[in-house]
Design a protein around this motif. Structure first.
Motif, PDB file in Angstrom:
ATOM      1  N   GLY A  67       0.833  -1.201   0.000  1.00  0.00           N
ATOM      2  CA  GLY A  67       0.000   0.000   0.000  1.00  0.00           C
ATOM      3  C   GLY A  67       0.859   1.239   0.000  1.00  0.00           C
ATOM      4  N   ARG A  68       0.215   2.399   0.036  1.00  0.00           N
ATOM      5  CA  ARG A  68       0.931   3.677  -0.021  1.00  0.00           C
ATOM      6  C   ARG A  68       1.907   3.843   1.131  1.00  0.00           C
ATOM      7  N   GLU A  69       1.565   3.248   2.287  1.00  0.00           N
ATOM      8  CA  GLU A  69       2.423   3.417   3.462  1.00  0.00           C
ATOM      9  C   GLU A  69       3.788   2.746   3.302  1.00  0.00           C
ATOM     10  N   ASP A  70       3.923   1.850   2.314  1.00  0.00           N
ATOM     11  CA  ASP A  70       5.203   1.171   2.090  1.00  0.00           C
ATOM     12  C   ASP A  70       6.116   1.939   1.133  1.00  0.00           C
ATOM     13  N   TYR A  71       5.621   3.058   0.606  1.00  0.00           N
ATOM     14  CA  TYR A  71       6.439   3.908  -0.262  1.00  0.00           C
ATOM     15  C   TYR A  71       7.004   5.072   0.558  1.00  0.00           C
ATOM     16  N   PRO A  72       8.099   5.668   0.099  1.00  0.00           N
ATOM     17  CA  PRO A  72       8.671   6.787   0.852  1.00  0.00           C
ATOM     18  C   PRO A  72       7.705   7.969   0.967  1.00  0.00           C
ATOM     19  N   ALA A  73       7.796   8.643   2.102  1.00  0.00           N
ATOM     20  CA  ALA A  73       7.032   9.871   2.336  1.00  0.00           C
ATOM     21  C   ALA A  73       8.016  10.965   2.716  1.00  0.00           C
ATOM     22  N   VAL A  74       7.568  12.200   2.648  1.00  0.00           N
ATOM     23  CA  VAL A  74       8.440  13.325   3.002  1.00  0.00           C
ATOM     24  C   VAL A  74       8.887  13.177   4.455  1.00  0.00           C
ATOM     25  N   GLY A  75      10.204  13.253   4.662  1.00  0.00           N
ATOM     26  CA  GLY A  75      10.779  13.091   5.992  1.00  0.00           C
ATOM     27  C   GLY A  75      11.402  11.720   6.210  1.00  0.00           C
ATOM     28  N   ASP A  76      11.096  10.762   5.335  1.00  0.00           N
ATOM     29  CA  ASP A  76      11.644   9.413   5.476  1.00  0.00           C
ATOM     30  C   ASP A  76      13.151   9.372   5.235  1.00  0.00           C
ATOM     31  N   TRP A  77      13.813   8.483   5.953  1.00  0.00           N
ATOM     32  CA  TRP A  77      15.194   8.118   5.655  1.00  0.00           C
ATOM     33  C   TRP A  77      15.150   6.863   4.790  1.00  0.00           C
ATOM     34  N   VAL A  78      15.835   6.896   3.651  1.00  0.00           N
ATOM     35  CA  VAL A  78      15.786   5.774   2.719  1.00  0.00           C
ATOM     36  C   VAL A  78      17.192   5.250   2.420  1.00  0.00           C
ATOM     37  N   VAL A  79      17.251   3.953   2.154  1.00  0.00           N
ATOM     38  CA  VAL A  79      18.504   3.280   1.808  1.00  0.00           C
ATOM     39  C   VAL A  79      18.686   3.392   0.300  1.00  0.00           C
ATOM     40  N   ILE A  80      19.832   3.918  -0.131  1.00  0.00           N
ATOM     41  CA  ILE A  80      19.995   4.208  -1.558  1.00  0.00           C
ATOM     42  C   ILE A  80      21.329   3.692  -2.110  1.00  0.00           C
ATOM     43  N   LYS A  81      21.320   3.521  -3.417  1.00  0.00           N
ATOM     44  CA  LYS A  81      22.544   3.390  -4.197  1.00  0.00           C
ATOM     45  C   LYS A  81      22.646   4.690  -4.992  1.00  0.00           C
ATOM     46  N   ALA A  82      23.590   5.523  -4.607  1.00  0.00           N
ATOM     47  CA  ALA A  82      23.691   6.852  -5.219  1.00  0.00           C
ATOM     48  C   ALA A  82      24.525   6.808  -6.494  1.00  0.00           C
ATOM     49  N   ARG A  83      24.120   7.655  -7.450  1.00  0.00           N
ATOM     50  CA  ARG A  83      24.912   7.873  -8.669  1.00  0.00           C
ATOM     51  C   ARG A  83      25.172   9.380  -8.742  1.00  0.00           C
ATOM     52  N   PRO A  84      26.121   9.857  -7.915  1.00  0.00           N
ATOM     53  CA  PRO A  84      26.348  11.307  -7.779  1.00  0.00           C
ATOM     54  C   PRO A  84      26.623  12.011  -9.093  1.00  0.00           C
ATOM     55  N   GLU A  85      27.323  11.335 -10.020  1.00  0.00           N
ATOM     56  CA  GLU A  85      27.655  11.963 -11.299  1.00  0.00           C
ATOM     57  C   GLU A  85      26.408  12.255 -12.129  1.00  0.00           C
TER      58      GLU A  85
END
Length: 361
Positions: A67-85
């Motif tokens: 459901g919607r609650e399992d998606y990120p919301a404003v203020g959430d901390w999320v685990v990411i793989k960043a592509r800074p470039e």
């Protein structure tokens, strides 16, 4: 950017030991973290040690969401793989929320909408004009107590109030144990009272109806015209929507603020603890009733009815208590049905996944 700088950047965004412990298993796998500052159609803007990035959830996270609650919301901390470039990131997981301010989505659908996550303090902003509504404040207090954040009532537009003493007395009947501050952002009065909640790395969410002065308050606190300001409608002092989306941003002093669109229709979401917190006075009276299952009708020895009779408890407050209690009970019945359907769908997905992995003969 070295590790010390990374930590300093994250701490300025609200990162602390609590989140670091939750993130530890992911850190070992080479992931990094970001905090959601804006969401638009499942595209996310997030702040991180790599700067500002645009993120999308992975297919795995999308598949596992129920459901919607399992998606990120404003203020959430999320685990990411960043592509800074590329200034982009893939969002692999959400860290468990420390707090969340939720409401039911508008309409008949029984679904949770997370308005703001990982908030330390909720400013419940109410205007001291013709739109002053104590019953609406009760609703906000229920969801604020349920959120896990600390509620603070901010009575705005004090310069438009003809009888401040009367309004304060009304607020005190529902905001038991909650700090109350009177401000006039337009006049720049009373804003210093909010400073203790706005320390570096602290997250504050602003909640309130349209036209209560949230945008003006933000502009004053940030020292810049961050938000567009519009007036109220003639005749009823009800506001026009100015903020159209939820957004997290940093104030000059280091605090983080989440602005939200005005919510005139605030439908409750699961709020057992919040309900007890908001109606602590009625709940304590009920404990003194002669019968533990007292319905507060015609039963003898009803402490609630006695309090109404002697003026200790207002009839309007008790009527609101009963109305909101019925609303939550109705929502709980509908939510039970939704959860049963979601569980059935989950097992169906797992069965199909298992079958697809079976070797073909």
């Amino acid at each position: 950017m070295n590790q010390a700088t990374n930590q300093s950047t994250l701490q300025s965004l609200g990162w602390n030991e609590h989140f670091a412990n939750l993130f530890a298993p992911y850190a070992e796998e080479g992931f990094s973290v970001g905090r959601i500052s804006l969401e638009h159609k499942r595209i996310y803007r997030l702040m991180s040690e790599h700067g500002e990035l645009l993120g999308e959830v992975t297919g795995k996270l999308r598949y596992e969401a129920t459901g919607r609650e399992d998606y990120p919301a404003v203020g959430d901390w999320v685990v990411i793989k960043a592509r800074p470039e590329e200034k982009k990131a893939s969002i692999h997981a959400l860290l468990p929320r420390k707090s969340k301010f939720s409401r039911k989505v508008a309409g008949e659908t029984v679904e949770e909408q997370i308005v703001a996550a990982n908030v330390d303090t909720v400013f419940l902003v109410t205007a001291l004009n013709n739109d002053f509504n104590i019953r609406r404040m009760e609703r906000y207090l229920i969801l604020a107590w349920e959120s896990g954040a600390n509620p603070v009532i901010v009575l705005s537009k004090a310069d438009l109030c003809d009888d401040l003493e009367k309004c304060m007395a009304e607020v005190e009947t529902v905001a038991i144990g909650v700090p109350v501050h009177v401000v006039s952002a337009e006049q720049g009065e009373g804003l210093e009272q909010l400073a203790p909640y706005l320390g570096s790395g602290q997250t504050v969410a602003l909640m309130g109806s349209s036209g209560v002065g949230k945008s003006t308050l933000i502009n004053k606190l940030s020292g810049a015209d961050r938000q567009k300001v519009s007036g109220v409608r003639d005749g009823d002092d009800r506001g026009r929507h100015t903020t159209t989306h939820r957004e997290l941003f940093q104030l000059p002093g280091g605090a983080l603020m989440i602005d939200t669109p005005g919510m005139r229709e605030l439908q409750l979401w699961e709020a057992d603890e919040g309900f007890r917190g908001a109606f602590d006075d009625v709940e304590k009276l009920a404990e003194d009733c002669r019968f533990s299952d007292c319905q507060h009708g015609r039963e003898p020895g009803c402490a609630v009815r006695e309090a109404i009779a002697d003026g200790t408890l207002e009839q309007a407050r008790f009527d609101s208590y009963l109305k909101l209690q019925r609303e939550l009970a109705h929502l709980a019945r509908k939510e039970d049905a939704r959860l049963a359907a979601a569980e059935k769908d989950k097992w169906k997905k797992m069965t199909m996944q298992h079958r697809s992995k079976k070797p073909k003969r």
